[in-house]
Design a protein around this motif. Structure first.
Motif, PDB file in Angstrom:
ATOM      1  N   CYS A 157       0.843  -1.195   0.000  1.00  0.00           N
ATOM      2  CA  CYS A 157       0.000   0.000   0.000  1.00  0.00           C
ATOM      3  C   CYS A 157       0.881   1.248   0.000  1.00  0.00           C
ATOM      4  O   CYS A 157       1.902   1.304   0.687  1.00  0.00           O
ATOM      5  N   ALA A 158       0.474   2.247  -0.793  1.00  0.00           N
ATOM      6  CA  ALA A 158       1.272   3.462  -0.957  1.00  0.00           C
ATOM      7  C   ALA A 158       1.269   4.365   0.271  1.00  0.00           C
ATOM      8  O   ALA A 158       2.049   5.317   0.346  1.00  0.00           O
ATOM      9  N   SER A 159       0.413   4.067   1.245  1.00  0.00           N
ATOM     10  CA  SER A 159       0.395   4.863   2.469  1.00  0.00           C
ATOM     11  C   SER A 159       1.671   4.617   3.265  1.00  0.00           C
ATOM     12  O   SER A 159       2.158   3.483   3.343  1.00  0.00           O
ATOM     13  N   ASP A 160       2.212   5.672   3.860  1.00  0.00           N
ATOM     14  CA  ASP A 160       3.474   5.562   4.605  1.00  0.00           C
ATOM     15  C   ASP A 160       3.385   4.627   5.811  1.00  0.00           C
ATOM     16  O   ASP A 160       4.385   4.057   6.226  1.00  0.00           O
ATOM     17  N   ASP A 161       2.179   4.491   6.376  1.00  0.00           N
ATOM     18  CA  ASP A 161       2.049   3.715   7.609  1.00  0.00           C
ATOM     19  C   ASP A 161       1.166   2.477   7.447  1.00  0.00           C
ATOM     20  O   ASP A 161       0.579   1.998   8.408  1.00  0.00           O
ATOM     21  N   CYS A 162       1.056   1.970   6.218  1.00  0.00           N
ATOM     22  CA  CYS A 162       0.240   0.770   5.986  1.00  0.00           C
ATOM     23  C   CYS A 162       1.088  -0.310   5.326  1.00  0.00           C
ATOM     24  O   CYS A 162       1.567  -0.128   4.203  1.00  0.00           O
ATOM     25  N   PRO A 163       1.283  -1.449   5.988  1.00  0.00           N
ATOM     26  CA  PRO A 163       2.139  -2.507   5.450  1.00  0.00           C
ATOM     27  C   PRO A 163       1.390  -3.545   4.602  1.00  0.00           C
ATOM     28  O   PRO A 163       1.976  -4.539   4.181  1.00  0.00           O
ATOM     29  N   LEU A 164       0.099  -3.337   4.362  1.00  0.00           N
ATOM     30  CA  LEU A 164      -0.664  -4.342   3.627  1.00  0.00           C
ATOM     31  C   LEU A 164      -0.131  -4.474   2.201  1.00  0.00           C
ATOM     32  O   LEU A 164       0.210  -3.492   1.545  1.00  0.00           O
ATOM     33  N   VAL A 165      -0.071  -5.719   1.735  1.00  0.00           N
ATOM     34  CA  VAL A 165       0.489  -6.005   0.415  1.00  0.00           C
ATOM     35  C   VAL A 165      -0.578  -6.702  -0.429  1.00  0.00           C
ATOM     36  O   VAL A 165      -1.404  -7.449   0.087  1.00  0.00           O
ATOM     37  N   PHE A 166      -0.552  -6.430  -1.728  1.00  0.00           N
ATOM     38  CA  PHE A 166      -1.573  -6.989  -2.615  1.00  0.00           C
ATOM     39  C   PHE A 166      -1.004  -7.209  -4.003  1.00  0.00           C
ATOM     40  O   PHE A 166       0.054  -6.675  -4.358  1.00  0.00           O
ATOM     41  N   ALA A 167      -1.712  -8.012  -4.783  1.00  0.00           N
ATOM     42  CA  ALA A 167      -1.389  -8.188  -6.199  1.00  0.00           C
ATOM     43  C   ALA A 167      -2.434  -7.394  -6.980  1.00  0.00           C
ATOM     44  O   ALA A 167      -3.638  -7.639  -6.842  1.00  0.00           O
ATOM     45  N   ASP A 168      -1.985  -6.438  -7.760  1.00  0.00           N
ATOM     46  CA  ASP A 168      -2.898  -5.610  -8.551  1.00  0.00           C
ATOM     47  C   ASP A 168      -3.306  -6.387  -9.800  1.00  0.00           C
ATOM     48  O   ASP A 168      -2.570  -6.457 -10.773  1.00  0.00           O
ATOM     49  N   THR A 169      -4.488  -6.974  -9.749  1.00  0.00           N
ATOM     50  CA  THR A 169      -4.980  -7.760 -10.879  1.00  0.00           C
ATOM     51  C   THR A 169      -5.949  -6.961 -11.743  1.00  0.00           C
ATOM     52  O   THR A 169      -6.572  -7.529 -12.649  1.00  0.00           O
ATOM     53  N   SER A 170      -6.065  -5.673 -11.481  1.00  0.00           N
ATOM     54  CA  SER A 170      -6.975  -4.838 -12.280  1.00  0.00           C
ATOM     55  C   SER A 170      -6.434  -4.682 -13.698  1.00  0.00           C
ATOM     56  O   SER A 170      -5.229  -4.797 -13.940  1.00  0.00           O
ATOM     57  N   ARG A 171      -7.318  -4.406 -14.641  1.00  0.00           N
ATOM     58  CA  ARG A 171      -6.899  -4.266 -16.041  1.00  0.00           C
ATOM     59  C   ARG A 171      -5.883  -3.132 -16.231  1.00  0.00           C
ATOM     60  O   ARG A 171      -4.853  -3.321 -16.872  1.00  0.00           O
ATOM     61  N   PRO A 172      -6.136  -1.931 -15.659  1.00  0.00           N
ATOM     62  CA  PRO A 172      -5.155  -0.859 -15.870  1.00  0.00           C
ATOM     63  C   PRO A 172      -3.872  -1.017 -15.069  1.00  0.00           C
ATOM     64  O   PRO A 172      -2.849  -0.425 -15.403  1.00  0.00           O
ATOM     65  N   GLY A 173      -3.916  -1.799 -13.988  1.00  0.00           N
ATOM     66  CA  GLY A 173      -2.721  -2.001 -13.175  1.00  0.00           C
ATOM     67  C   GLY A 173      -2.275  -0.762 -12.438  1.00  0.00           C
ATOM     68  O   GLY A 173      -1.086  -0.566 -12.214  1.00  0.00           O
ATOM     69  N   ALA A 174      -3.236   0.078 -12.038  1.00  0.00           N
ATOM     70  CA  ALA A 174      -2.893   1.356 -11.406  1.00  0.00           C
ATOM     71  C   ALA A 174      -3.253   1.403  -9.920  1.00  0.00           C
ATOM     72  O   ALA A 174      -3.258   2.475  -9.323  1.00  0.00           O
ATOM     73  N   ARG A 175      -3.542   0.268  -9.317  1.00  0.00           N
ATOM     74  CA  ARG A 175      -3.944   0.268  -7.910  1.00  0.00           C
ATOM     75  C   ARG A 175      -2.787   0.687  -7.021  1.00  0.00           C
ATOM     76  O   ARG A 175      -1.665   0.206  -7.180  1.00  0.00           O
ATOM     77  N   ARG A 176      -3.053   1.580  -6.064  1.00  0.00           N
ATOM     78  CA  ARG A 176      -2.014   2.076  -5.154  1.00  0.00           C
ATOM     79  C   ARG A 176      -2.315   1.768  -3.696  1.00  0.00           C
ATOM     80  O   ARG A 176      -1.419   1.748  -2.869  1.00  0.00           O
ATOM     81  N   TRP A 177      -3.579   1.593  -3.368  1.00  0.00           N
ATOM     82  CA  TRP A 177      -3.985   1.529  -1.963  1.00  0.00           C
ATOM     83  C   TRP A 177      -4.506   0.151  -1.585  1.00  0.00           C
ATOM     84  O   TRP A 177      -5.036  -0.577  -2.418  1.00  0.00           O
ATOM     85  N   CYS A 178      -4.384  -0.177  -0.291  1.00  0.00           N
ATOM     86  CA  CYS A 178      -4.958  -1.423   0.207  1.00  0.00           C
ATOM     87  C   CYS A 178      -6.461  -1.421  -0.053  1.00  0.00           C
ATOM     88  O   CYS A 178      -7.028  -2.400  -0.510  1.00  0.00           O
ATOM     89  N   ALA A 179      -7.080  -0.272   0.237  1.00  0.00           N
ATOM     90  CA  ALA A 179      -8.502  -0.078  -0.031  1.00  0.00           C
ATOM     91  C   ALA A 179      -8.753   1.416  -0.174  1.00  0.00           C
ATOM     92  O   ALA A 179      -8.238   2.204   0.618  1.00  0.00           O
ATOM     93  N   MET A 180      -9.541   1.782  -1.163  1.00  0.00           N
ATOM     94  CA  MET A 180      -9.833   3.190  -1.377  1.00  0.00           C
ATOM     95  C   MET A 180     -10.548   3.780  -0.162  1.00  0.00           C
ATOM     96  O   MET A 180     -10.308   4.925   0.218  1.00  0.00           O
TER      97      MET A 180
END
Length: 200
Positions: A157-180
Motif C-alpha cells: 500500500c502506498a500509504s506511509d504507515d500501511c504494510p498491507l500487500v496486494f497483487a494488482d490484478t486490475s486491467r489498468p494495473g494502477a492500484r495504489r492503496w490497500c482499499a480506497m
C-alpha cells in the motif's frame, strides 16, 4: 485456485474494519495475523480458527478431519513466508531463502483435489479435506503468483504507515492503496487539507 479472491474483512484492534482484497487467496491468508508488532492482529488462535478461515469462500475447504496444533504451527510458518516473500517482491528485493524454502515445503504436499458434483453444476473438494492440503494449495498459488505475469504487480500500500500487500490484478494495473475506503480516502483528505492550507 477455483475462484478469484473476493477479499476479507480486516479488523483493527483499536476499532473499525474494512474490506481488503489482496488479489490472491494466499495473500489474503498472509493478513490473518503475524509476529512481533503484528501479533495484535492475530486471528488464528486455535486450530479451529484455521479450519474456519479455510472453509470461507473462495477457497471453501471444509475440513473432513479436525485441524491439529501441528497444522496450525505449519500454517503460521507458511503465512509468515508468504508475507516475507510478498514484501520482498514488492520492494524488488531478492526473496528470502527461508521463505522460499517454507513455501516450497508446503507446496510439496498433495494439494486439495477438485471434484465435480454429480449434476455437473458445481465443484467442491474431494474427500478427505485436510489442512495440509489446503496449505499446499495456498503455497502453490503463491508460487504461481511469484513466477507469473502478476509478479511485477505485487505491491505494498502506498500509504506511509500501511504494510498491507496486494497483487494488482486490475486491467489498468494502477492500484495504489490497500482499499480506497481506507488509505485512499485518507490520502485524498490529507491532500485536500494541504491544498487548503497553501491557498491564500
Amino acid at each position: 485456485m477455483r475462484a478469484s479472491a473476493i477479499g476479507r474483512v480486516l479488523r483493527d484492534p483499536r476499532g473499525g474494519s474494512f474490506r481488503f482484497d489482496a488479489g490472491a487467496v494466499c495473500l489474503d491468508f498472509a493478513h490473518t495475523g503475524g509476529e512481533g508488532r503484528y501479533a495484535v492482529f492475530e486471528t488464528l488462535h486455535e486450530p479451529a480458527d484455521l479450519g474456519e478461515w479455510l472453509a470461507q469462500p473462495p477457497l471453501a475447504a471444509v475440513m473432513t478431519t479436525p485441524v491439529t496444533a501441528r497444522e496450525l504451527t505449519a500454517a503460521k510458518a507458511l503465512r509468515q513466508a508468504i508475507w516475507d516473500a510478498a514484501h520482498a517482491q514488492a520492494a524488488r528485493r531478492t526473496l528470502p531463502a527461508e521463505a522460499v524454502a517454507t513455501i516450497n515445503r508446503a507446496a510439496a504436499v498433495a494439494p486439495l483435489v477438485p471434484e465435480l458434483a454429480a449434476d455437473g453444476t458445481a465443484a467442491g473438494w474431494a474427500s478427505p479435506v485436510r489442512a495440509t492440503q489446503a496449505l499446499s494449495t495456498l503455497a502453490r498459488e503463491m508460487i504461481e503468483l511469484l513466477s507469473g505475469p502478476f509478479a511485477a504487480r505485487i505491491r505494498e500500500c502506498a500509504s506511509d504507515d500501511c504494510p498491507l500487500v496486494f497483487a494488482d490484478t486490475s486491467r489498468p494495473g494502477a492500484r495504489r492503496w490497500c482499499a480506497m475506503e481506507r488509505c485512499g480516502n485518507r490520502h485524498k483528505l490529507r491532500a485536500l487539507r494541504a491544498r487548503q492550507a497553501a491557498d491564500p
